[in-house]
Scaffold this motif. Structure first.
Motif, PDB file in Angstrom:
ATOM      1  N   SER A  32      -4.842  -1.044  -0.112  1.00  0.00           N
ATOM      2  CA  SER A  32      -4.071  -0.264  -0.928  1.00  0.00           C
ATOM      3  C   SER A  32      -4.812   1.071  -1.198  1.00  0.00           C
ATOM      4  O   SER A  32      -5.838   1.422  -1.103  1.00  0.00           O
ATOM      5  CB  SER A  32      -4.283  -0.559  -2.587  1.00  0.00           C
ATOM      6  OG  SER A  32      -3.586   0.206  -3.563  1.00  0.00           O
ATOM      7  N   THR A  60      -0.387   2.497  -3.205  1.00  0.00           N
ATOM      8  CA  THR A  60       0.525   2.218  -2.183  1.00  0.00           C
ATOM      9  C   THR A  60      -0.184   1.226  -1.421  1.00  0.00           C
ATOM     10  O   THR A  60      -1.214   1.344  -0.582  1.00  0.00           O
ATOM     11  CB  THR A  60       0.908   3.195  -1.355  1.00  0.00           C
ATOM     12  OG1 THR A  60       1.404   4.317  -2.342  1.00  0.00           O
ATOM     13  CG2 THR A  60       2.086   3.000  -0.546  1.00  0.00           C
ATOM     14  N   ARG A 163       3.265   8.326   2.255  1.00  0.00           N
ATOM     15  CA  ARG A 163       3.985   7.031   2.286  1.00  0.00           C
ATOM     16  C   ARG A 163       5.580   7.030   2.367  1.00  0.00           C
ATOM     17  O   ARG A 163       6.033   8.213   2.221  1.00  0.00           O
ATOM     18  CB  ARG A 163       3.740   6.343   1.066  1.00  0.00           C
ATOM     19  CG  ARG A 163       4.442   6.613  -0.339  1.00  0.00           C
ATOM     20  CD  ARG A 163       4.041   5.834  -1.354  1.00  0.00           C
ATOM     21  NE  ARG A 163       5.013   6.104  -2.589  1.00  0.00           N
ATOM     22  CZ  ARG A 163       5.092   5.563  -3.950  1.00  0.00           C
ATOM     23  NH1 ARG A 163       3.577   4.826  -3.847  1.00  0.00           N
ATOM     24  NH2 ARG A 163       5.804   5.873  -4.734  1.00  0.00           N
ATOM     25  N   TRP A 177       6.009  -0.415   1.054  1.00  0.00           N
ATOM     26  CA  TRP A 177       4.870  -1.299   0.314  1.00  0.00           C
ATOM     27  C   TRP A 177       5.722  -2.434  -0.515  1.00  0.00           C
ATOM     28  O   TRP A 177       4.645  -3.107  -1.156  1.00  0.00           O
ATOM     29  CB  TRP A 177       4.086  -0.260  -0.589  1.00  0.00           C
ATOM     30  CG  TRP A 177       4.869   0.196  -1.850  1.00  0.00           C
ATOM     31  CD1 TRP A 177       4.968   0.094  -2.834  1.00  0.00           C
ATOM     32  CD2 TRP A 177       5.748   1.672  -1.770  1.00  0.00           C
ATOM     33  NE1 TRP A 177       5.625   0.781  -3.693  1.00  0.00           N
ATOM     34  CE2 TRP A 177       6.250   1.704  -2.846  1.00  0.00           C
ATOM     35  CE3 TRP A 177       6.070   2.510  -0.604  1.00  0.00           C
ATOM     36  CZ2 TRP A 177       6.859   2.871  -3.292  1.00  0.00           C
ATOM     37  CZ3 TRP A 177       6.858   3.604  -0.826  1.00  0.00           C
ATOM     38  CH2 TRP A 177       7.198   3.791  -2.151  1.00  0.00           C
TER      39      TRP A 177
END
Length: 618
Positions: A32, A60, A163, A177
């Motif tokens: 994470s 994430t 991300r 994710w």
């Protein structure tokens, strides 16, 4: 290796593919990371929008390699998908070509493998257009300022972490994710490209041996490791093993170390207790390997009995002032619920972690117990150290105090980090192993309860209840009751009763205008504990004007006669030489004082009636 095996078993009995980070441990080969920017593209790699992430939505789950998970400093080890702009933005000004080459090489290999997925292909297509940095500039994301824990924080251009979200008509889950299929795709690909190369000491079979064990165990910035074997030239293994890789010293498979550390990280976040320096805290965590809920090791009895109930919504928890039968019944009912969910033979682990340096962590306490053993020891602690506790206007209960309350009672509220850690280390064996309570800690708590100067009324009441509970537990063989024992003839107990009666007489005689003034007994309490015989004469002489005031009215005279009668009864219980002895009193006098005071001021009738039920009252 028992600890890592238990953590591995714990992980195996959870649902690791549930990608809700707060609910489950992370999957293998994932980590994470806090992202700063979210880029949304379509299935062909065309940009749709860019979003700056707030603190609450930035966490994430990203795929990682063994090397990228442990990278530090200037080491080049790219994450496979989500990365910093210096790795993935081809048009980044003065970009590091080595970083970009390593990143795109890994991503292309994944996209070309038989474990491929549509999302990485779309991301690769977008990045190959070399417009990432220009798109960030166009959306006014540069310079990037975000809200952090310390307020607004400016992120370096090369450190902006990106991300991805890939939106497609047939794809209901767009975030990388959140996609379980994508997560499984990376796990299988990472496993396939890393063959078995040794024997795992935990599994007892041939497996891929982990060389770089996880960090970030206690919090996101924690660099300390539990397993580290990276000394290839420091003569660490000379004369002991035939190679310098460390595998002969600690051969743990990549899968086992990932799952075990992920389980430990999850347990600490979910139910661990942290003490001391926030950057290098001491951690204590306890859990049932099978996942069953267990009592909080460091909670008070109030928290144990109100498990599952929001204690902030429960203003009071009062138990009858009987000989302890009601309390014993309530405690048994509270633990009965846990016994119904925990198999008697189920493994329960208690583990303490601490680090002396930023890079190395040690297991400072470790116990493996069966479920029945663990609950029996929790019950013993709460039964032996139980007393009437008064933690403020809306928080009254009978039971054992929490360790952090004991620390405050012994050393005050301004505890430094070292003292908190030392307290935890000393109290943990008392709770888990039933070791004797530290005598110096007990004496410190008793002294603070005797010295009322500088303490608020509520604070002194709290410390008094804690001191009584600790003394009762430390000398449990004496069989002290939680109610007044009129037949107990020990010198210290009887002197405590006398002090309570003197305080009661003076307190009753004080007028409304004098109600805020401390009584003579309260002011002389510390001196009374040190020299009871001589101080009692001083207190008794100071009562003369108040006795005269009470004799002036029929009601006061009747009250005084009752109290004098009780004092005479107590004096008759003394051995002559004990009453004249002026040596220091032990903490037992606090028990006599507290019990006598409670007998003189019993709870209201309605409170007693409400507490005849078997459930906690509000």
């Amino acid at each position: 290796m028992s600890w890592i095996q238990k953590l591995y078993e714990t992980y195996e009995q959870t649902a690791p593919m549930d990608t809700e980070e707060k609910a489950q441990p992370w999957p293998v080969a994932h980590f994470s990371k806090r992202a700063h920017v979210e880029i949304v593209i379509d299935e062909l790699g065309h940009l749709r929008r860019i979003k700056k992430l707030g603190a609450t939505e930035s966490s994430t789950l990203i795929p990682v390699t063994e090397a990228s998970l442990g990278r530090a400093g200037s080491k080049i080890a790219p994450h496979p998908l989500c990365e910093e702009t210096s790795y993935c933005a081809i048009d980044f000004p003065d970009g590091n070509k080595k970083k970009q080459t390593a990143y795109f090489s890994n991503l292309e290999k994944w996209c070309q493998s038989d474990q491929t997925h549509q999302k990485p292909k779309a991301i690769l297509a977008y990045l190959k257009r070399a417009t990432l940095w220009a798109d960030l500039l166009a959306e006014k994301m540069i310079p990037l300022v975000i809200e952090g824990a310390r307020g607004k924080e400016k992120i370096s251009d090369e450190k902006i972490f990106v991300r991805w979200r890939v939106e497609a008509p047939d794809n209901r889950i767009s975030g990388t994710w959140e996609d379980a299929e994508l997560i499984e795709s990376w796990i299988k690909y990472d496993e396939k490209k890393n063959p078995k190369n040794g024997v795992c000491m935990v599994l007892g079979e041939e497996a891929r041996i982990g060389n770089n064990h996880p960090k970030f165990i206690r919090h996101a910035g924690d660099g300390a490791k539990l397993i580290s074997a990276n000394d290839s030239s420091g003569f660490t293994f000379r004369g002991r093993f035939t190679d310098d890789t460390g595998q002969q010293a600690c051969g743990v498979s990549y899968e086992v170390t990932q799952k075990a550390h992920n389980a430990l990280r999850w347990l600490i976040h979910r139910q661990g207790h942290k003490y001391g320096d926030p950057k290098q805290p001491q951690v204590v965590v306890s859990w049932a390997v099978g996942g069953a809920p267990i009592p909080d090791l460091f909670g008070s009895t109030l928290k144990l009995m109100l498990a599952g109930i929001d204690a902030t919504d429960t203003p009071a928890f009062i138990v009858d002032t009987d000989m302890g039968q009601t309390y014993a019944k309530r405690l048994n009912l509270a633990l009965k619920g846990y016994r119904a969910r925990i198999d008697p033979a189920e493994d329960v682990v208690v583990m303490g972690l601490d680090s002396a340096t930023p890079g190395r962590m040690a297991i400072t306490f470790y116990r493996e117990l069966t479920g029945s053993e663990f609950l029996a020891r929790i019950e013993r602690w709460h039964a032996d150290f139980a007393w009437h506790q008064n933690f403020g206007k809306d928080k009254h209960f009978v039971g054992a105090p929490a360790p952090h309350d004991i620390a405050e009672a012994a050393y005050g509220r301004r505890l430094d980090d070292k003292l908190k850690k030392a307290m935890t280390e000393r109290l943990l064996p008392c709770i888990v192993d039933g070791q004797a309570f530290p005598r110096d800690l007990l004496e410190s708590t008793i002294r603070r309860a005797c010295n009322r100067v500088g303490l608020e009324r509520w604070e002194w009441e709290k410390f008094l209840g804690i001191a009584c509970g600790l003394y009762r537990g430390a000398f449990k063989n004496e069989g002290y009751e939680m109610a007044l024992e009129t037949d107990r003839r020990s010198r210290d107990y009887l002197y405590g009763r006398l002090l309570a009666l003197a305080e009661n007489i003076e307190g009753y005689a004080l007028t409304t205008a004098e109600s805020g003034r401390e009584t003579t007994a309260a002011r002389f309490m510390q001196r009374f504990a040190d020299r009871p015989a001589s101080t009692w004469r001083t207190i008794e002489l100071a009562l003369s004007p108040y006795k005269s005031r009470l004799n002036a009215s029929a009601k006061g005279k009747g009250f005084l006669i009752k109290r004098i009668r009780v004092i005479d009864e107590i004096l008759c219980l003394f051995e002559p030489e004990d009453f004249l002895l002026d040596t220091k009193l032990s903490g037992e006098f606090l028990l006599g004082y507290h019990c006598q005071r409670q007998a003189l001021n019993p709870p209201k009738a309605e409170a007693n009636a409400a507490n005849n039920d078997d459930t906690p009252t509000e």
